[in-house]
Design an enzyme around this catalytic site. Structure first.
Site, PDB file in Angstrom:
ATOM      1  N   ARG A   1     -12.345   5.875  -2.411  1.00 48.45           N
ATOM      2  CA  ARG A   1     -11.404   4.843  -1.978  1.00 48.45           C
ATOM      3  C   ARG A   1     -11.806   3.505  -2.585  1.00 48.45           C
ATOM      4  O   ARG A   1     -12.997   3.197  -2.713  1.00 48.45           O
ATOM      5  CB  ARG A   1     -11.407   4.713  -0.456  1.00 48.45           C
ATOM      6  CG  ARG A   1     -10.705   5.825   0.260  1.00 48.45           C
ATOM      7  CD  ARG A   1     -10.586   5.536   1.744  1.00 48.45           C
ATOM      8  NE  ARG A   1      -9.407   4.728   2.066  1.00 48.45           N
ATOM      9  CZ  ARG A   1      -8.196   5.243   2.261  1.00 48.45           C
ATOM     10  NH1 ARG A   1      -8.002   6.540   2.174  1.00 48.45           N
ATOM     11  NH2 ARG A   1      -7.183   4.451   2.549  1.00 48.45           N
TER      12      ARG A   1
ATOM     13  N   CYS B   1       0.819  -1.218   0.000  1.00 46.25           N
ATOM     14  CA  CYS B   1       0.000   0.000   0.000  1.00 46.25           C
ATOM     15  C   CYS B   1       0.854   1.269   0.000  1.00 46.25           C
ATOM     16  O   CYS B   1       1.491   1.574  -1.003  1.00 46.25           O
ATOM     17  CB  CYS B   1      -0.969  -0.055   1.183  1.00 46.25           C
ATOM     18  SG  CYS B   1      -2.414   0.968   0.924  1.00 46.25           S
TER      19      CYS B   1
ATOM     20  N   HIS C   1      -3.355  -5.069   1.763  1.00 44.92           N
ATOM     21  CA  HIS C   1      -2.801  -4.580   3.012  1.00 44.92           C
ATOM     22  C   HIS C   1      -2.988  -5.600   4.133  1.00 44.92           C
ATOM     23  O   HIS C   1      -3.586  -6.654   3.948  1.00 44.92           O
ATOM     24  CB  HIS C   1      -3.376  -3.209   3.377  1.00 44.92           C
ATOM     25  CG  HIS C   1      -4.732  -3.260   3.996  1.00 44.92           C
ATOM     26  ND1 HIS C   1      -5.548  -2.170   4.031  1.00 44.92           N
ATOM     27  CD2 HIS C   1      -5.434  -4.251   4.586  1.00 44.92           C
ATOM     28  CE1 HIS C   1      -6.661  -2.514   4.636  1.00 44.92           C
ATOM     29  NE2 HIS C   1      -6.624  -3.762   4.983  1.00 44.92           N
TER      30      HIS C   1
END
Lengths: 237, 445
Positions: free
Chosen positions: A128, A94, A189
């Site tokens: 997002r 990330c 992540h």
């Protein structure tokens, strides 16, 4: 045999359980009699590429990322770059993945310099990209969770995998992450390796080979990992 | 028109209570029909809103108990239905068509992200903020965003703010407001979490790392900035002597007022402090505060104990690393026969991302003398991998794919006191199951 993991700035870059990857590597190595030493790299400390077998570079919040960028540029940019160029094993996730690249362009058009070790770049988006995702890594289904506003473009570089479900690098070109020599970059992540033991073992293997020459890893009882994969692939695929 | 919608939704909530259909439904319907109906519903109440990452439900329950002690009627949404629709539902079912609500209290537990929508129509007398930790980041993004959402919510009101003074993230929240801070004046000396989380470690004024005279957990504590001198604000209410912790309760002194908090752990001391400070701000006297906190029972899976065939099943709601680490500390404080279990779900209300379990120090549980570990939930295998990596003996894991097999495991493989960590929806459905089986009498509070 012993391996040293250099965990970059664990105090600052600890957003989503990225440290899980250290636990997983340690756990899988220990079951094979390989001991793992973890060096917690902090602000102001030096980086020795000779003494490092695996670098873990996670993600953090904006402010913490800026502290990290500043410190790397001041204290370890050249040795980190040569470590990566020499085929040192690196897992960048990330924010860490984004920072290895050229720059990050915010939605307002501000350009934030990256480390420039690799040529990819990232554009900040409004929405997002969040959710469970699956990508294909040489025929292996990698299962992860992504949560990023950045859209990363890797140009001619080799992606880590092809998206089967979810967004990946930018939600447009079907690529996910970046694979350069022994550097593995991903948007998956958190404890990325927990459900993808094949990649965990590949990292251990590459690191051992570099330090000790050709080795083979004994298989482990991955009952829970395999059950987790079966369950999630059925749900998400 | 409003009154017709309210009556219709009251009838609707009567039926959803009997036949199921969710606590949010009547509120959602009412909000669809009359988007600003909360204005009408809230009129006449003295309103105290409670928000923040951890401890909202327990704090609200303690506060409601205190206010009831004063003899006032209190409405509160204690079962965790804390979004705008849940709050609306609660006020609809409590809406008195034939009498006035003047002087009654409404204690409204409010989700951090929804506060700003609730305060569009409601202007609370007091807003209490418990703390800010990372929680369900897939929904909220980063903790700085959570703080911003709370600030937006408070800015729409002229409420008095009751804030956790040990949380550096809250120190700069609307400084021009009337604010009361609460916190620890002395080091409670609880064993520190091994996992250090990073939220709020940097000075909000100058960006340098904070130093601490002591920490209570995570980033909460007696902090100061060694560079610019910014420090913890003066406390209006504080823990003034070393608390006595035990597995069931904590004896504390709030500036000389001795109180036995009927739940274990430092985090419940914070909840009691927050409730006491909010009640104090509303003008409640110290005796009522003491009586109210001590009378409050464990609520809704916040360390609720269910008796099953001579075993004590303790339901512990876990939703983020900080709360889970504290729950682990309270398990370790139990010196009796102890078993553990973990139900991990990944529905929307739990947070769809389960990565947070790697920020919890489950490693500490490895030293317990347990016989078996019960594991379940939609992400049972993620939980099993985590606990095995944490050093727990995977030969002792019992994977329970449904509640029947969990109940069987409890009756046959587990003994003594069983601490079952549950995420939100796992807790809700387990309680429904135990209710159906007759182990829990009251499903909702």
């Amino acid at each position: 045999m012993e391996l040293t993991i250099c965990h970059l700035y664990p105090e600052l870059l600890n957003m989503y359980g990225d440290i899980g990857n250290v636990y997983i590597l340690k756990h899988r190595a220990a079951q094979r009699g390989i001991s793992i030493k973890v060096v917690n790299h902090t602000v102001g400390s030096a980086f020795s590429s000779q003494d490092t077998d695996v670098v873990l570079f996670g993600g953090g919040q904006d402010f913490e990322m800026s502290v990290v960028a500043e410190d790397i540029k001041n204290n370890m940019l050249a040795p980190l770059k040569s470590y990566i160029e020499d085929g040192g094993v690196t897992l960048a996730i990330c924010g860490g993945y984004q920072m290895l690249g050229k720059n990050y362009i915010t939605p307002e058009g501000n350009v934030i310099d990256g480390l420039g070790i690799l040529p990819h770049y990232t554009e900040g988006g409004e929405k997002r990209l969040i959710g469970n995702f699956i990508f294909d890594y040489n025929g292996y289904d990698v299962i992860g969770f992504e949560n990023h506003a950045g859209r990363t473009y890797i140009g001619d570089l080799k992606p880590l995998g092809k998206i089967k479900k979810g967004y990946g690098n930018n939600g447009e070109d079907g690529t996910e992450g970046l694979h350069y020599k022994n550097t593995y970059c991903t948007y998956s992540h958190g404890p990325f390796l927990s459900k993808n033991p094949l990649i965990a073992d590949e990292l251990i293997m590459k690191a051992l080979e570099k330090r000790y020459g050709k080795v083979s890893l004994s298989p482990l009882d991955d009952e829970y990992e395999q059950s987790a994969r079966r369950q999630l692939l059925k749900r998400f695929a | 028109m409003d009154i017709l919608v309210i009556i219709f939704c009251k009838i609707l909530s009567f039926f959803t209570n009997i036949f199921g259909g969710g606590t949010n439904l009547p509120g959602s319907v009412a909000l669809k029909a009359r988007p600003h109906i909360l204005k009408k519903l809230a009129a006449g109440y003295r309103i105290i809103a409670v928000t923040g990452t951890n401890g909202k439900t327990t704090t609200s329950a303690m506060l409601a108990s205190i206010l009831r002690t004063t003899g006032r009627h209190v409405v509160s949404n204690e079962s965790g239905a804390n979004m705008k629709s849940g709050i609306t539902s609660k006020l609809i079912s409590a809406y008195p068509i034939f009498k006035k609500t003047d002087g009654d209290f409404a204690v409204l537990e409010c989700d951090e992200a929804y506060l700003k929508y609730v305060t569009d129509d409601i202007n609370p007398e007091i807003i209490a903020v418990t703390n800010i930790f990372r929680d369900q980041l897939d929904r909220y993004g980063e903790v700085s965003k959570t703080l911003k959402m709370i600030e937006e919510g408070c800015a729409k009101t002229d409420s008095v703010l009751v804030l956790n003074g040990d949380d550096p993230l809250l120190a700069n929240l609307l400084p021009e407001r009337k604010r009361y801070f609460y916190g620890f004046r002395v080091n409670p000396d609880v064993s520190k979490s091994e996992v250090q989380n990073a939220e709020g470690k940097f000075c909000t004024v100058c960006g340098s790392p904070y130093s601490y005279n002591f920490t209570t957990f995570n980033h909460l504590g007696d902090y100061f900035c060694p560079v610019c001198g910014f420090q913890k604000p003066a406390l209006a209410l504080g823990v003034s002597a070393q608390p006595e912790f035990s597995p069931d309760e904590t004896k504390v002194s709030f500036d000389g007022l001795d109180i036995t908090v009927p739940q274990p752990g430092a985090y419940n001391v914070y909840n009691a402090l927050c409730a006491a400070a909010a009640a104090g701000a509303a003008g409640v006297c110290p005796d009522d505060i003491k009586t109210g906190i001590e009378a409050q029972e464990c609520k809704f899976g916040r360390q609720e104990t269910v008796e099953i065939d001579g075993r004590q099943l303790r339901l512990i709601l876990v939703k983020n690393p900080a709360g889970c680490d504290e729950a682990i500390n309270s398990v370790l404080a139990d010196t009796g026969e102890v078993e553990i279990g973990f139900l991990l779900n990944d529905n929307y209300a739990d947070g769809t991302d389960v990565s947070w379990i790697y920020d919890v120090g489950f490693e500490k549980l490895a030293r317990l003398d347990y016989q078996n570990v019960a594991i379940g939930g939609t992400r049972c295998y993620d939980a099993a991998i985590r606990l095995s990596v944490a050093g727990l003996n995977s030969n002792k894991f019992i994977i329970c794919e449904d509640f029947d097999s969990l109940l069987y495991a409890i009756k046959t493989n587990l003994r003594g006191r069983i601490y079952l960590f549950c995420t939100y929806t796992a807790m809700i459905s387990l309680r429904k199951f135990l209710h159906k089986k007759g182990y829990i009498k009251k499903l909702w509070y």
